[in-house]
Design a protein around this motif. Structure first.
Motif, short mmCIF file in Angstrom:
data_model
loop_
_atom_site.label_atom_id
_atom_site.label_comp_id
_atom_site.label_asym_id
_atom_site.label_seq_id
_atom_site.Cartn_x
_atom_site.Cartn_y
_atom_site.Cartn_z
N THR A 1 -12.54 -3.91 4.12
CA THR A 1 -13.97 -3.91 4.48
C THR A 1 -14.54 -5.32 4.39
O THR A 1 -15.30 -5.76 5.26
CB THR A 1 -14.76 -2.97 3.54
N VAL A 2 -14.15 -6.06 3.34
CA VAL A 2 -14.62 -7.44 3.18
C VAL A 2 -14.12 -8.32 4.31
O VAL A 2 -14.89 -9.07 4.92
CB VAL A 2 -14.15 -8.00 1.82
N HIS A 3 -12.83 -8.23 4.63
CA HIS A 3 -12.25 -9.14 5.62
C HIS A 3 -12.61 -8.74 7.05
O HIS A 3 -12.69 -9.61 7.92
CB HIS A 3 -10.73 -9.19 5.45
N LEU A 4 -12.81 -7.47 7.30
CA LEU A 4 -13.19 -7.05 8.65
C LEU A 4 -14.66 -7.32 8.93
O LEU A 4 -15.04 -7.63 10.06
CB LEU A 4 -12.88 -5.57 8.85
N SER A 5 -15.49 -7.18 7.89
CA SER A 5 -16.93 -7.40 8.08
C SER A 5 -17.29 -8.87 8.05
O SER A 5 -18.31 -9.28 8.63
CB SER A 5 -17.71 -6.65 7.02
N GLY A 6 -16.48 -9.67 7.34
CA GLY A 6 -16.79 -11.09 7.22
C GLY A 6 -17.88 -11.39 6.21
O GLY A 6 -18.33 -12.53 6.10
N ILE A 7 -18.30 -10.37 5.45
CA ILE A 7 -19.34 -10.55 4.43
C ILE A 7 -18.68 -11.00 3.14
O ILE A 7 -18.17 -10.19 2.36
CB ILE A 7 -20.15 -9.25 4.21
N SER B 1 -10.92 -7.72 14.01
CA SER B 1 -10.20 -6.53 13.54
C SER B 1 -8.75 -6.55 13.99
O SER B 1 -7.84 -6.18 13.23
CB SER B 1 -10.89 -5.26 14.04
N THR B 2 -8.50 -6.99 15.20
CA THR B 2 -7.13 -7.05 15.73
C THR B 2 -6.31 -8.08 14.96
O THR B 2 -5.16 -7.83 14.59
CB THR B 2 -7.14 -7.40 17.22
N VAL B 3 -6.90 -9.23 14.71
CA VAL B 3 -6.19 -10.30 13.99
C VAL B 3 -5.87 -9.86 12.56
O VAL B 3 -4.75 -10.05 12.08
CB VAL B 3 -7.02 -11.60 13.99
N VAL B 4 -6.85 -9.30 11.88
CA VAL B 4 -6.66 -8.92 10.47
C VAL B 4 -5.63 -7.80 10.34
O VAL B 4 -4.71 -7.87 9.50
CB VAL B 4 -8.00 -8.49 9.84
N LEU B 5 -5.75 -6.77 11.16
CA LEU B 5 -4.89 -5.59 11.01
C LEU B 5 -3.49 -5.79 11.60
O LEU B 5 -2.50 -5.32 11.02
CB LEU B 5 -5.55 -4.38 11.68
#
Length: 308
Positions: free
Chosen positions: A121-127, A218-222
């Motif tokens: 959630t942190v890495h996908l949201s960028g918050i 999302s594509t890069v992270v996952l």
């Protein structure tokens, strides 16, 4: 190093580890002295104690006792329980093992899922500020002893709200609170490790290249970052699961869970050495098997691990 040699080396290390645990279990049991005095009533005479020592084999030299024990282990005979005469100590351990495996697996899986959910959630949201909040909550939970956290859950969800059973029972919901106690204690370990691994991988050139191609976060992270960030988590989770069974004593005691941890605790107090030794052997064997499986998987995923 070839994969076959790597696997053989890990297997030999696993066998040696189990042998060392078996030897230590015997030594620690004998260091506490003969259990005859605690097994017999207070009115027992010295002759009664000596007769029971002879029956249990404590009248023999320690090395002879050790060899007898090893012969029994290799033959699959771990001895009968002192407290339940005629009942195999391994059979008693086997009766309690499924309950501990059920609770340990539930807490382990839930802890992993919570960590992945929070960190992704942190890495996908960028918050980035969300990281501090989640890891801070995890650290705060880690500072609370398991027995106190478990009692607080019982006070809130069982006594006050009446939503969940407080003690182990036939109700499937009885596993919820002990599993949550275990999972929340494990959460911050996996969360920190996964977050650090994802952060490190995110600085690599292949990630910048993926963003340069216009791929979504999302594509890069996952697809790009997460698979490479899993290796450290895989290693630590394997070790944690292996040690989890031996650390369930407190949680099982708080929630009256009929597992191996509670059995080991009562057996230590009653000096039922065969049951304690059998429990240690089972826990060590599970620990070795889990870590061997992780090592094998690690060797397949990352060939660099085979050179260690």
């Amino acid at each position: 190093m070839s994969l076959v040699v790597y696997l053989l080396r890990r297997l030999v290390q696993a066998v040696i580890t189990v042998f060392v645990v078996v030897s230590l279990a015997f030594a620690l049991g004998r260091l506490t002295g003969s259990p005859a005095a605690t097994l017999l009533p207070e009115t027992a005479t010295e002759a009664d104690i000596a007769a029971l020592d002879a029956k249990l084999g404590f009248d023999k030299p320690p090395f002879t006792q050790y060899l007898d024990y090893l012969r029994g282990v290799f033959a699959g005979d771990f001895g009968d329980s002192y407290r339940q005469q005629g009942t195999s100590s391994m059979a008693i351990v086997g009766e309690r093992l499924p309950a501990s495996l059920q609770l340990g697996t539930a807490g382990f899986v839930l802890g992993i899922l919570l960590a992945f959910l929070a960190v992704l959630t942190v890495h996908l949201s960028g918050i980035r500020s969300l990281r501090g909040v989640l890891l801070g909550l995890g650290a705060a939970r880690l500072a609370v002893p398991d027995f106190l956290f478990g009692l607080l859950l019982v006070l809130l969800f069982s006594v006050t709200l009446g939503w969940l059973p407080s003690l182990a029972s036939a109700n499937p919901l009885s596993i919820v609170m002990p599993a949550v106690t275990i999972a929340t204690a494990q959460f911050v370990v996996y969360a920190r490790l996964l977050d650090n691994s994802l952060t490190t991988e995110s600085t690599q050139d292949y990630v910048r290249t993926a963003y340069a191609r216009g791929e979504r976060r999302s594509t890069v992270v996952l697809r790009e970052v997460l698979p490479n960030a899993l290796l450290p988590v895989l290693t630590v989770s394997g070790i944690n699961f292996g040690t989890l069974l031996g650390g369930l004593v407190i949680v099982e005691s708080v929630f009256a869970w009929p597992g191996l941890g509670q059995l080991m605790l009562t057996s230590v107090f009653s000096r039922d050495f065969p049951v304690v030794q059998s429990g240690l052997v089972v826990i060590a064997t599970i620990f070795v098997i889990v870590n061997l499986a992780v090592d094998i998987l690690y060797g397949f995923v990352d060939p660099r691990a085979r050179v260690r």
